[in-house]
Design a protein around this motif. Structure first.
Motif, short mmCIF file in Angstrom:
data_model
loop_
_atom_site.label_atom_id
_atom_site.label_comp_id
_atom_site.label_asym_id
_atom_site.label_seq_id
_atom_site.Cartn_x
_atom_site.Cartn_y
_atom_site.Cartn_z
N PRO A 18 -3.81 5.14 -3.59
CA PRO A 18 -2.39 5.36 -3.93
C PRO A 18 -1.49 5.29 -2.71
N ALA A 19 -2.09 5.51 -1.52
CA ALA A 19 -1.24 5.52 -0.33
C ALA A 19 -0.84 4.09 0.08
N LEU A 20 -1.49 3.09 -0.51
CA LEU A 20 -1.23 1.69 -0.12
C LEU A 20 0.14 1.22 -0.61
N PRO A 21 0.99 0.83 0.32
CA PRO A 21 2.32 0.32 -0.12
C PRO A 21 2.13 -0.95 -0.95
N LYS A 22 3.07 -1.18 -1.83
CA LYS A 22 2.93 -2.32 -2.75
C LYS A 22 2.81 -3.66 -1.99
N ALA A 23 3.69 -3.85 -1.02
CA ALA A 23 3.68 -5.11 -0.28
C ALA A 23 2.32 -5.35 0.37
N LYS A 24 1.84 -4.29 1.01
CA LYS A 24 0.54 -4.39 1.68
C LYS A 24 -0.56 -4.70 0.65
N SER A 25 -0.46 -4.05 -0.50
CA SER A 25 -1.50 -4.25 -1.51
C SER A 25 -1.55 -5.70 -1.98
N GLU A 26 -0.41 -6.34 -1.98
CA GLU A 26 -0.39 -7.74 -2.40
C GLU A 26 -1.09 -8.63 -1.39
N THR A 27 -0.82 -8.37 -0.15
CA THR A 27 -1.48 -9.15 0.89
C THR A 27 -2.99 -8.91 0.86
N VAL A 28 -3.36 -7.64 0.79
CA VAL A 28 -4.78 -7.31 0.77
C VAL A 28 -5.45 -7.95 -0.45
#
Lengths: 207, 207, 207, 207
Positions: B149-159
């Motif tokens: 849940p701590a993962l920001p949305k933008a970062k999650s997309e890249t990951v």
DNA sequence: AATGAATGAGCCTTCATTCAT
DNA sequence: GATGAATGAAGGCTCATTCAT
């Protein structure tokens, strides 16, 4: 030198032949990249290289032969670069190595699409693709073993295959915006570092 | 039962139609996978599914329509599976999540090559491929955000994009021997674990 | 003569090309005439002109392009003939003009059915037909205005359209026996004379 | 009436059959007119008439049979109208007759394109077209002989053929603007008067 | 050795017609 | 009789490859 002169009688022709071949290969890369293997036409490759279609076939007796030659040359380029990197790799910090690998892959960006067009695409000889991958993996394996002498050969081959796949993501992953592409590349750079670190650890542990 | 009878009157037709469509789709996957989009021929797909060419075109009015349908079905399957995984992901140890992702991808093995044929290859609508990738990335993004849940949305997309690429390696990387394949898959499993751990860390750090 | 030789080096090619094109056009006229635009097949046109289908497509990149070329050539022929007639028309007795128009139309007899196939039939570009009719009407209009300077332009256009239609009857009207055909043509010749006379009168009256 | 009742048991079917046939023919006219004979498809005709394709084929065993039936019905309509006109023609001023002929032809305007689609177009049976023309010419011939008893039969046939062609121009000549069309029709009306007059004269002269 | 016109197999797609239900 | 899914011949067109000049 008389030798030079004597050869000169034919040299121009060879020279011309080389130029011709070079022009064809350049055009071949461009067209294959733009259209993909199947949609590329020999006629267009001939036209772009200002070569008569008959001459094109004299140098490359089939569409597949041209693709093979292109891939071979590309493989040699990649192998050469990787071998050069291997020589420097032993005295290199691990993160530096990761960066060099990423940068090397990015330097092939101009080939983006080309790889896909000739390697990943179905159709055309299976042999062609297999051979190319083998060369790239082996080259990368040599780099890895230079950097991590503790790495067993078998392990290095597996890591090389995986690492190669990860690195291909740099150019192969489709993103719509330039900003997203930059983020993506940074992320992969990170992953490569992490992966190399992990591989190093396991290599030393298994010692 | 009259109801059953009444239904039976038309059921055979539908039944046959469904079987036909299923056979065509199966043949389509096989041929596209083997030959790639461009080199695949509707004639061969018809022959393999024992369908008259005219019938094939009754169900799928063009080669592209068939590829689209195939991809759509595949996308729905993938999205569905990922969403199911997302629901369980929050209460899952990270290594467990990594394993589940890897196992899910391996379960798609039968689709090996198919992805490449219809997604990575040139030919056929750009839209089709883009849409599919978007769906897969978003599905994976939902899994990641559920797990971290701590993962920001933008970062999650890249990951998600990178992770997807890594996972694709499970099926896409060519190896000659079965043993090598097993090693490779184990290696990727490891990499996924490492990568998820690294992503988790950076997510918590940036909090 | 070196000049002849030099020219000869390429002449055969051109020569052959021209012959090929001529053969194709002739076959095209024949097949279009016999079958109509839609029912005519490029394969048959190729066969009749003893041309490989691929060669046919080298010269005419589509069925429509072939029809267009055929029609264009015909239009130019018609326009040219009508303009030549226009030059002589001013110093010509009216009945003589009528006869010349009729004879001109009869000279196109070989094109019998061709007009119908490519002009009156459905299929193929509307533009093609419109353009051709426009040219024929305008050519005939110029003849009329040369012969009857008193004829207002607008009127001449209407008369040209009607006269053209009447003249087309010479070749278009189907009759079973040769004798009937001769009678028919004589009748139309008469009608053309009467019509020209009537147009002349109304032109002078409206002065 | 018991007879009616008894028949009634089957009558509805026949009735339905007639309606069905009527719907098919209407759709057939529409589609042939819009697309031309070749481009028209039986499937579309079936769909427009809300008829199952199989049923269509029960009533009209081939595309050509349908076209023939359509043409036959049209021929009967034309013949009927012309025969009605023939009965009134003897007591009619010549210009009045001309007008009636023109108006009759204009009343067929809705059939514009239909004629061309099925008659002038190549393809399909030559017989079909010939028969239709014969009927129309004969009908017109009867009108002419009624109006001009002095006209020899042979002459009347020739005049009928020519007159028919002229009249066809009313609907067949393509013009871009509505105003031009009106001018054209007025011109043809004039021509028909002139032509009838001329025919009358020659008939009386040859007496 | 260079040229490019010629070749024809093969591709995608349509549609008149049939026949099992 | 009605239905419409199934059939497959045939059409327009492309392009890798050859060979006469």
């Amino acid at each position: 030198m008389p030798v030079k002169r004597a050869a000169g009688a034919h040299e121009p022709k060879r020279q011309r032949g080389h130029l011709r071949v070079a022009a064809i290969m350049e055009a071949g890369i461009a067209v294959f990249t733009e259209k993909g293997y199947d949609a590329a036409t020999m006629t267009e490759i001939a036209a772009r290289s200002e070569t008569a279609i008959g001459s094109l076939y004299r140098f490359f007796p089939s569409k597949e032969a041209l693709a093979d030659a292109l891939l071979l040359r590309y493989a040699e380029h990649v192998t050469g670069q990787l071998d050069a990197l291997a020589q420097r790799a032993s005295s290199m910090a691990q993160d530096k190595l990761a960066d060099e690998l990423v940068d090397f892959m990015l330097s092939l960006e101009s080939q983006r699409g080309f790889t896909v067009a000739l390697l990943d695409a179905r159709g055309g000889s299976e042999v062609r693709r297999t051979r190319f991958r083998q060369a790239a993996r082996e080259g990368l394996g040599r780099v890895l073993r230079a950097a991590m002498p503790a790495l067993p050969k078998a392990k290095s081959e597996t890591v090389a295959a995986v690492l190669l796949h990860v690195l291909k993501g740099l150019n192969a992953i489709d993103v719509d915006k330039a900003a997203a592409r930059r983020l993506l590349q940074a992320e992969i750079r990170l992953l490569v570092r992490v992966y190399l670190g992990s591989a190093q650890q396991s290599a030393q542990a298994s010692r």
